[in-house]
Enzyme design. Structure first.
Site, PDB file in Angstrom:
ATOM      1  N   LYS A   1       0.765  -1.232   0.464  1.00 16.60           N
ATOM      2  CA  LYS A   1       0.043  -0.052  -0.010  1.00 16.60           C
ATOM      3  C   LYS A   1       0.631   0.907  -0.281  1.00 16.60           C
ATOM      4  O   LYS A   1       2.020   1.469   0.021  1.00 16.60           O
ATOM      5  CB  LYS A   1      -0.731  -0.065   1.434  1.00 16.60           C
TER       6      LYS A   1
ATOM      7  N   ARG B   1     -10.611  -0.908  14.626  1.00 22.18           N
ATOM      8  CA  ARG B   1     -11.060   0.071  13.907  1.00 22.18           C
ATOM      9  C   ARG B   1     -11.518   0.168  12.781  1.00 22.18           C
ATOM     10  O   ARG B   1     -12.809   0.135  12.983  1.00 22.18           O
ATOM     11  CB  ARG B   1      -8.995   0.121  13.334  1.00 22.18           C
TER      12      ARG B   1
ATOM     13  N   TYR C   1      15.895  29.911   6.726  1.00 21.63           N
ATOM     14  CA  TYR C   1      14.663  30.635   7.245  1.00 21.63           C
ATOM     15  C   TYR C   1      14.469  30.673   8.415  1.00 21.63           C
ATOM     16  O   TYR C   1      14.841  30.800   9.530  1.00 21.63           O
ATOM     17  CB  TYR C   1      13.330  30.314   6.731  1.00 21.63           C
TER      18      TYR C   1
ATOM     19  N   MET D   1      11.672  24.003   1.718  1.00 21.95           N
ATOM     20  CA  MET D   1      10.620  22.891   0.056  1.00 21.95           C
ATOM     21  C   MET D   1      12.201  22.137  -0.250  1.00 21.95           C
ATOM     22  O   MET D   1      11.660  20.918  -1.115  1.00 21.95           O
ATOM     23  CB  MET D   1      10.765  24.327  -0.488  1.00 21.95           C
TER      24      MET D   1
HETATM   25  C1  LIG Z   1      -0.207  -1.593   7.186  1.00 23.96           C
HETATM   26  C2  LIG Z   1      -1.121  -3.416   7.249  1.00 23.96           C
HETATM   27  C3  LIG Z   1      -0.599  -4.112   7.579  1.00 23.96           C
HETATM   28  C4  LIG Z   1       1.077  -4.167   7.414  1.00 23.96           C
HETATM   29  O1  LIG Z   1       1.722  -3.577   8.941  1.00 23.96           O
HETATM   30  P1  LIG Z   1       3.006  -3.866   8.954  1.00 23.96           P
HETATM   31  O2  LIG Z   1       3.896  -2.738  10.618  1.00 23.96           O
HETATM   32  O3  LIG Z   1       3.692  -2.582   7.965  1.00 23.96           O
HETATM   33  O4  LIG Z   1       3.821  -4.817   9.054  1.00 23.96           O
HETATM   34  C5  LIG Z   1      -0.743  -4.880   8.208  1.00 23.96           C
HETATM   35  N1  LIG Z   1      -2.091  -5.519   8.276  1.00 23.96           N
HETATM   36  C6  LIG Z   1      -3.094  -4.581   7.725  1.00 23.96           C
HETATM   37  C7  LIG Z   1      -4.405  -4.541   8.279  1.00 23.96           C
HETATM   38  C8  LIG Z   1      -2.639  -2.917   8.046  1.00 23.96           C
HETATM   39  O5  LIG Z   1      -3.562  -2.623   7.238  1.00 23.96           O
END
Ligand SMILES: *Cc1c(COP(=O)(O)O)cnc(C)c1O
Length: 396
Positions: A38, A136, A278, A326
């Site tokens: 992701k 969640r 800055y 930046m």
């Molecule tokens: C992002 C995520 C993971 C991966 O977790 P890591 O700590 O990066 O290994 C696993 N399961 C879910 C549901 C996630 O959202």
């Protein structure tokens, strides 16, 4: 990213490290790695990382958004892709189109997906997500039977997996460990109950990186009488980064994949007391040399590193000084000058290991490795180092 790259600043991703980490996390106990790519592979490039992870034995990929699956499918990747949360109902078409396996937990989404599967005259695989304590997304433990009853009535949906997510697997404190064990115990007894009620998923999963490294119980989930495979949903460890200060990547045998390099763009001598950048938040402690490096917060170097991080130039560890801007940062070279075009390591290996780590930025910017990596921006060009013997895919 701009098509033309002239500036020497870049992220270099070692795909052999990705492969090493898949093997390290997968181990040899039969658990399989679901490589979490992701957020553009935690900033490393989802398609490149996915290819490397699958080549190294990952059997699944996972994304957070349906749209993140599209480039993976377009790149010809055909392993199953887990969608870590339910998308909006209007995405059921895309779920089918891109052959994504969604986590499901709400009746409205399940009904819409069943209707779409009927419309397309096909079966769609789903994984049920249980909330055992993350709080969640996921169906609360007390309501899982209702959802499973609905799924039994959905003749075009097949429960291919059951999973949960751990809230505190990256903490070694007594509280963190107790809570993780509690979640795993709740999940395991639920799996046993579900097995008795006749559910036969092929996959069960609870582990993220920290749990894959630290909790055997998360690597060996069982459903009595059902032939299941345990998946390990690993993200941060795939990239060789630490889930937390408590669970350091290097000490756990993981290899960082990301390096960030640049080169000196300008050097000048300044007098002691001269304020720079800055807000004049730093002043030269003595006469000496100040170097400019063309990378800034628009590339993902956090502004919170103002007066905090270090870089390496010519084998010397030197401090970033003054406000991070930046597009540029400043480096105090004291009485030893550097030259324009001298290579600069911002994150990366040197002769003696990894002196400059994403972990350092995270600590100095008061955040976590996940945020540093995923906030590298599109302006930072990424280049890839492929394992020896790799054959490039033919251009399509
Ligand atoms: C992002 C995520 C993971 C991966 O977790 P890591 O700590 O990066 O290994 C696993 N399961 C879910 C549901 C996630 O959202």
């Amino acid at each position: 990213m701009a098509e033309t790259v002239i500036r020497p600043t870049r992220g270099v991703i070692d795909l052999a490290a990705i492969g090493h980490n898949v093997a390290r996390l997968g181990g040899n106990d039969g658990a399989q790695v679901c490589a979490v790519v992701k957020a553009d592979g935690y900033g490393h490039g989802a398609v490149e990382v996915a290819h490397a992870a699958v080549a190294a034995g990952a059997t699944w990929l996972a994304v957070a958004l349906v749209e993140e699956a599209i480039p993976l499918r377009a790149a010809g990747i055909d392993v199953p892709i887990l969608l870590l949360s339910e998308p909006p109902v209007l995405a059921v078409g895309a779920v089918c189109e891109y052959d994504v396996t969604p986590f499901v937990y709400s009746s409205g989404f399940v009904a819409a997906l069943q209707a779409e599967a009927v419309r397309r005259d096909r079966t769609v695989l789903v994984h049920v997500k249980l909330d055992t304590g993350m709080g969640r997304v996921g169906v609360p433990v007390g309501q899982v039977n209702e959802l499973l009853a609905q799924l039994r009535d959905c003749d075009r949906l097949e429960v291919d997996g059951v999973g949960t997510h751990l809230a505190r697997a990256d903490e070694t404190s007594a509280d963190g460990v107790a809570e993780t064990k509690r979640q795993l115990t709740v999940f395991s007894s639920l799996l046993a109950e579900l097995a008795h009620s006749g559910l036969e998923p092929r996959f069960v999963h609870a582990a993220n990186t920290a749990a894959a490294l630290r909790y055997d119980q998360a690597r060996r989930l069982r459903m009595p009488g059902v032939d299941t495979t345990t998946l390990l949903r690993c993200g941060i460890g795939l990239y060789g980064l630490s889930p937390s200060v408590d669970v350091p990547a290097l000490a756990n045998g993981l290899q960082p994949a990301l390096a960030v390099y640049s080169a000196v763009s300008y050097v000048k001598k300044i007098a002691g007391g001269t304020p720079v950048s800055y807000g004049h938040r730093w002043r030269a402690p003595a006469d000496g040399w100040l170097a400019t490096v063309p990378i800034g917060y628009a590339d993902g170097l956090p502004r919170a590193l103002t007066n905090r991080a270090q870089v390496m130039i010519n084998g010397r560890r030197l401090p970033l000084v003054g406000t991070v801007t930046m597009d540029q940062v400043l480096v105090w070279c004291a009485d030893v000058p550097v030259s324009v075009d001298d290579p600069v390591i911002l994150i990366g290996p040197a002769d003696d290991g990894w002196p400059l780590q994403v972990e350092d930025w995270a600590e100095q910017a008061d955040t976590i490795t996940y945020e540093i990596a995923s906030q590298l921006t599109a302006r930072l060009p990424r280049t890839y180092v492929r394992p020896a013997g790799h054959q490039d895919e033919p251009l399509r």
